[in-house]
Design an enzyme around this catalytic site. Sequence first.
Site, PDB file in Angstrom:
ATOM      1  N   SER A 126    -120.770  -0.501  33.045  1.00 51.01           N
ATOM      2  CA  SER A 126    -120.267  -1.390  34.092  1.00 51.01           C
ATOM      3  C   SER A 126    -118.815  -1.084  34.419  1.00 51.01           C
ATOM      4  O   SER A 126    -118.048  -0.667  33.547  1.00 51.01           O
ATOM      5  CB  SER A 126    -120.390  -2.841  33.608  1.00 51.01           C
ATOM      6  OG  SER A 126    -119.688  -3.720  34.452  1.00 51.01           O
ATOM      7  N   TYR A 151    -118.826  -9.438  26.581  1.00 49.00           N
ATOM      8  CA  TYR A 151    -119.826  -8.656  27.332  1.00 49.00           C
ATOM      9  C   TYR A 151    -119.224  -7.300  27.710  1.00 49.00           C
ATOM     10  O   TYR A 151    -119.794  -6.246  27.414  1.00 49.00           O
ATOM     11  CB  TYR A 151    -120.278  -9.388  28.602  1.00 49.00           C
ATOM     12  CG  TYR A 151    -120.892  -8.441  29.597  1.00 49.00           C
ATOM     13  CD1 TYR A 151    -120.155  -7.982  30.684  1.00 49.00           C
ATOM     14  CD2 TYR A 151    -122.171  -7.942  29.404  1.00 49.00           C
ATOM     15  CE1 TYR A 151    -120.690  -7.067  31.563  1.00 49.00           C
ATOM     16  CE2 TYR A 151    -122.714  -7.024  30.288  1.00 49.00           C
ATOM     17  CZ  TYR A 151    -121.960  -6.582  31.362  1.00 49.00           C
ATOM     18  OH  TYR A 151    -122.487  -5.656  32.229  1.00 49.00           O
ATOM     19  N   LYS A 155    -119.990  -3.095  26.429  1.00 46.20           N
ATOM     20  CA  LYS A 155    -120.198  -1.902  27.263  1.00 46.20           C
ATOM     21  C   LYS A 155    -119.243  -0.789  26.831  1.00 46.20           C
ATOM     22  O   LYS A 155    -119.612   0.381  26.734  1.00 46.20           O
ATOM     23  CB  LYS A 155    -119.987  -2.238  28.748  1.00 46.20           C
ATOM     24  CG  LYS A 155    -121.043  -3.132  29.347  1.00 46.20           C
ATOM     25  CD  LYS A 155    -122.440  -2.528  29.203  1.00 46.20           C
ATOM     26  CE  LYS A 155    -123.535  -3.451  29.707  1.00 46.20           C
ATOM     27  NZ  LYS A 155    -124.886  -2.885  29.493  1.00 46.20           N
TER      28      LYS A 155
HETATM   29  C1  WQD Z   1    -117.910 -11.588  42.520  1.00 46.95           C
HETATM   30  C2  WQD Z   1    -116.831 -12.338  43.273  1.00 46.95           C
HETATM   31  C3  WQD Z   1    -115.938 -14.235  42.096  1.00 46.95           C
HETATM   32  C4  WQD Z   1    -119.565 -16.651  42.172  1.00 46.95           C
HETATM   33  C5  WQD Z   1    -119.757  -9.545  37.211  1.00 46.95           C
HETATM   34  C6  WQD Z   1    -119.615  -8.848  35.902  1.00 46.95           C
HETATM   35  C7  WQD Z   1    -119.912  -7.384  36.078  1.00 46.95           C
HETATM   36  C8  WQD Z   1    -121.268  -7.219  36.686  1.00 46.95           C
HETATM   37  C9  WQD Z   1    -121.321  -7.957  38.026  1.00 46.95           C
HETATM   38  C10 WQD Z   1    -122.868  -6.904  34.926  1.00 46.95           C
HETATM   39  C11 WQD Z   1    -115.673 -12.774  42.377  1.00 46.95           C
HETATM   40  C12 WQD Z   1    -116.651 -14.668  43.373  1.00 46.95           C
HETATM   41  C13 WQD Z   1    -118.667 -15.608  42.346  1.00 46.95           C
HETATM   42  C14 WQD Z   1    -119.333 -17.889  42.821  1.00 46.95           C
HETATM   43  C15 WQD Z   1    -117.352 -16.973  43.804  1.00 46.95           C
HETATM   44  N1  WQD Z   1    -122.258  -7.724  35.807  1.00 46.95           N
HETATM   45  N2  WQD Z   1    -117.590 -15.788  43.148  1.00 46.95           N
HETATM   46  N3  WQD Z   1    -118.227 -17.998  43.626  1.00 46.95           N
HETATM   47  O1  WQD Z   1    -117.423 -11.123  38.391  1.00 46.95           O
HETATM   48  O2  WQD Z   1    -117.291  -9.158  40.026  1.00 46.95           O
HETATM   49  O3  WQD Z   1    -118.814  -9.042  38.098  1.00 46.95           O
HETATM   50  O4  WQD Z   1    -121.030  -9.336  37.750  1.00 46.95           O
HETATM   51  O5  WQD Z   1    -122.718  -5.745  34.758  1.00 46.95           O
HETATM   52  O6  WQD Z   1    -119.862  -6.766  34.814  1.00 46.95           O
HETATM   53  O7  WQD Z   1    -118.292  -8.978  35.464  1.00 46.95           O
HETATM   54  O8  WQD Z   1    -119.344 -10.584  39.963  1.00 46.95           O
HETATM   55  O9  WQD Z   1    -120.731 -11.940  41.450  1.00 46.95           O
HETATM   56  O10 WQD Z   1    -119.629 -13.059  39.440  1.00 46.95           O
HETATM   57  O11 WQD Z   1    -118.224 -12.387  41.368  1.00 46.95           O
HETATM   58  O12 WQD Z   1    -116.348 -17.113  44.526  1.00 46.95           O
HETATM   59  O13 WQD Z   1    -120.107 -18.884  42.699  1.00 46.95           O
HETATM   60  O14 WQD Z   1    -117.386 -13.547  43.793  1.00 46.95           O
HETATM   61  O15 WQD Z   1    -114.731 -14.979  41.932  1.00 46.95           O
HETATM   62  O16 WQD Z   1    -114.487 -12.668  43.125  1.00 46.95           O
HETATM   63  P1  WQD Z   1    -118.094 -10.020  39.132  1.00 46.95           P
HETATM   64  P2  WQD Z   1    -119.562 -12.059  40.538  1.00 46.95           P
END
Ligand code: WQD
Length: 339
Positions: A126, A151, A155
């Site tokens: 990741s 997590y 990785k």
């Molecule tokens: C994306 C953006 C949030 C939810 C994670 C893991 C990564 C991978 C993908 C496994 C951010 C914003 C989110 C919400 C929001 N997973 N958000 N409201 O955090 O980039 O990555 O998932 O491999 O390892 O870290 O993905 O989709 O959680 O967030 O505003 O209800 O959306 O703040 O900016 P992230 P995400």
Amino acid sequence: MDKVLVTGGLGFIGSHTVVELQNEGYEVVIIDDLSNSSAEVLEGIEAITGIRPLFEQIDLKEKLDVENFFVRHSDIKGVIHFAASKAVGESVKEPLLYYENNISTLVYVLKELKKLPSAAFIFSSSCTVYGQADELPITENAPVKAAESPYGNTKQIGEEIIKDTCKIAPNLKAIALRYFNPIGAHKSVKIGELPIGVPQNLVPFITQTAIGLRDELSIFGDDYPTPDGTCIRDYIHVVDLAKAHVIALGRLLQGKNKSNYETFNLGTGKGSSVLEVVKSFEKVSGKKLNYKIVGRREGDIISAYADTNKANDDLGWKTELSLDEAMRSAWEWEQKVRG
Ligand code: WQD
């Protein structure tokens, strides 16, 4: 065609990869413990490809079960290893669950691969290993930073374990694929993302809000140093991501790898803000999304998107599907599942 094991093959990225492996003619056997997936996904895969993959419900933490599996399937030529727990927030609350599940399972699988005459290993890694990169876009040479969560640490540790093993096992060659943000669903609407409980990730929360399962989307902060104040990520269509796994496996099986441990960033190379993702959803669905701006989420980085040159040049792979196509497929899948 070669026989390939896909661990976690009934999960979101795993199931889409099984479809692309079968399309390429591989014989696929899936191991999944069904802790975060459903055996019904087998129906979806078969509906798309016409081939029902072999499936064994095995907990990879059970060392003997892993050994017995490889005795029964000694003709396996490659493994694509998705099986792992992957919720960042949960990993902070339950670190030992993550270290046990994500590390011991990897070790047991590698121990069996070491015994084979030769084996190709693809590891689901990741972009989280980079943390907040100092330079954007992010290349594979960007420094791996102290993990922001157990997590992410699993990785990083996983990549180190594989690298060390490949150094002493000439029969083993591996590629770690560092995903950016996988989203969307297969165009057939037969498989897609099935988050259990309240989704942590942005896109399933958007589609569940639009279908009425959630009242509104909370956008975690619009005071970041970005053009519209919301965080930027590289959202990659899960089908593009799945195809990269098939290409990476072929690279190893055909001996095209430049060393016996390689890493590739898998992204579109384009960053999109949270608000841009919302706007894309509203455009493709024709629906106004109910959202509010709230405080920042602990641990969020400001911006991440991939430098795709190495994957384009060495893997000969690049994404073909747009953010709009990914959002459209995610919405079609949500309507199918909840409609
Ligand atoms: C994306 C953006 C949030 C939810 C994670 C893991 C990564 C991978 C993908 C496994 C951010 C914003 C989110 C919400 C929001 N997973 N958000 N409201 O955090 O980039 O990555 O998932 O491999 O390892 O870290 O993905 O989709 O959680 O967030 O505003 O209800 O959306 O703040 O900016 P992230 P995400």
